[in-house]
Design an enzyme around this catalytic site. Structure first.
Site, PDB file in Angstrom:
ATOM      1  N   GLU A  73       0.818  -1.222   0.000  1.00  0.00           N
ATOM      2  CA  GLU A  73       0.000   0.000   0.000  1.00  0.00           C
ATOM      3  C   GLU A  73       0.851   1.271   0.000  1.00  0.00           C
ATOM      4  OE1 GLU A  73      -2.839  -0.585  -0.774  1.00  0.00           O
ATOM      5  OE2 GLU A  73      -4.040  -1.785   0.611  1.00  0.00           O
ATOM      6  N   TYR A 119     -14.901  13.925  20.693  1.00  0.00           N
ATOM      7  CA  TYR A 119     -13.575  13.482  20.251  1.00  0.00           C
ATOM      8  C   TYR A 119     -13.555  13.012  18.807  1.00  0.00           C
ATOM      9  CZ  TYR A 119     -10.517  14.511  24.046  1.00  0.00           C
ATOM     10  OH  TYR A 119      -9.736  15.200  24.922  1.00  0.00           O
TER      11      TYR A 119
HETATM   12  P1  13P Z   1       0.551  -5.236   3.360  1.00  0.00           P
HETATM   13  O1  13P Z   1       0.800  -6.490   4.147  1.00  0.00           O
HETATM   14  O2  13P Z   1       1.216  -5.275   2.002  1.00  0.00           O
HETATM   15  O3  13P Z   1       0.913  -4.001   4.163  1.00  0.00           O
HETATM   16  O4  13P Z   1      -0.999  -5.157   3.089  1.00  0.00           O
HETATM   17  C1  13P Z   1      -1.874  -5.320   4.175  1.00  0.00           C
HETATM   18  C2  13P Z   1      -3.108  -4.536   3.995  1.00  0.00           C
HETATM   19  O5  13P Z   1      -3.693  -4.090   4.953  1.00  0.00           O
HETATM   20  C3  13P Z   1      -3.630  -4.311   2.640  1.00  0.00           C
HETATM   21  O6  13P Z   1      -4.542  -3.294   2.665  1.00  0.00           O
END
Ligand code: 13P
Length: 211
Positions: A73, A119
């Site tokens: 990501e 909050y």
């Molecule tokens: P990654 O393990 O590549 O960080 O991906 C996990 C995730 O949350 C995908 O949205």
């Protein structure tokens, strides 16, 4: 904060999020802005068991410099950190209730979490855009995420989960926790007669004081 301190805090807060159920398995990823690059959780890593020495380090051009292979990501984090120069960190989770809202919110519109508590307003703000669905790690999401991040410090990825920025890593984590609890309250109280949200004047007052 030194890079060593940022790495240590990433490990500590990742474990804290995992231990309290905000992340399960290898879901979620976190980035931290450094003076000369970025730290990023490695792909397929568990937020509860990060190793400070193996955290991915990216240069100012987002190229991988050291540590394990970064999260898939990276585009998501880059889109938010480029849209929000004041942000020092981004937290992406699959926390249950915020993700449930991400399955209900209109793609390309705003999620409807009412301002039930101060909050939520203070940590997240007035708007919570929902970016249309993209496959996790799809670089094509970057323009849509960038546009949403220009408008709000937190956003939802449709049918996927929340993405929250903060001035510091601690701020981003606290805001992500607040968003999850606000989403839980919103679902608990959906349609309950007599439900009272904060009114526009109360929201304005909070944003003037704390926004
Ligand atoms: P990654 O393990 O590549 O960080 O991906 C996990 C995730 O949350 C995908 O949205």
């Amino acid at each position: 904060m030194s890079e060593a301190a940022a790495r240590a805090q990433l490990v500590e807060l990742g474990r804290s999020l995992f231990d309290r159920g905000y992340s399960v398995g290898t879901a979620g990823n976190i980035s931290v802005r450094l003076a000369d690059g970025y730290l990023m959780t490695p792909t397929n890593s568990c937020l509860g068991r990060l190793d400070a020495a193996r955290i991915s380090r990216l240069g100012p051009d987002w190229a991988h410099q050291s540590g394990d292979k970064p999260s898939k990501e990276v585009f998501l984090h880059r889109a938010v950190l480029q849209a929000r120069p004041e942000a020092g960190a981004v937290v992406h989770l699959h926390s249950t209730h915020a993700t449930a809202i991400a399955c209900l919110a209109p793609e390309g519109g705003d999620a409807e979490i009412p301002p039930l508590t101060p909050y939520f307003v203070m940590r997240i703000g007035r708007r919570l855009p929902c970016v249309p669905y993209y496959r996790p790690g799809d670089a094509a999401m970057e323009p849509a995420v960038h546009a949403a991040a220009l408008a709000a410090k937190a956003l939802l990825l449709a049918n996927h989960g929340p993405v929250v920025s903060g001035a510091t890593l601690a701020d981003a984590v606290h805001a992500a926790e607040e968003l999850e609890e606000a989403a839980r309250l919103a679902l608990l109280l959906r349609g309950v007669p007599g439900l009272r949200a904060l009114n526009a004047a109360q929201v304005d007052d909070l944003l003037r004081q704390f926004g």
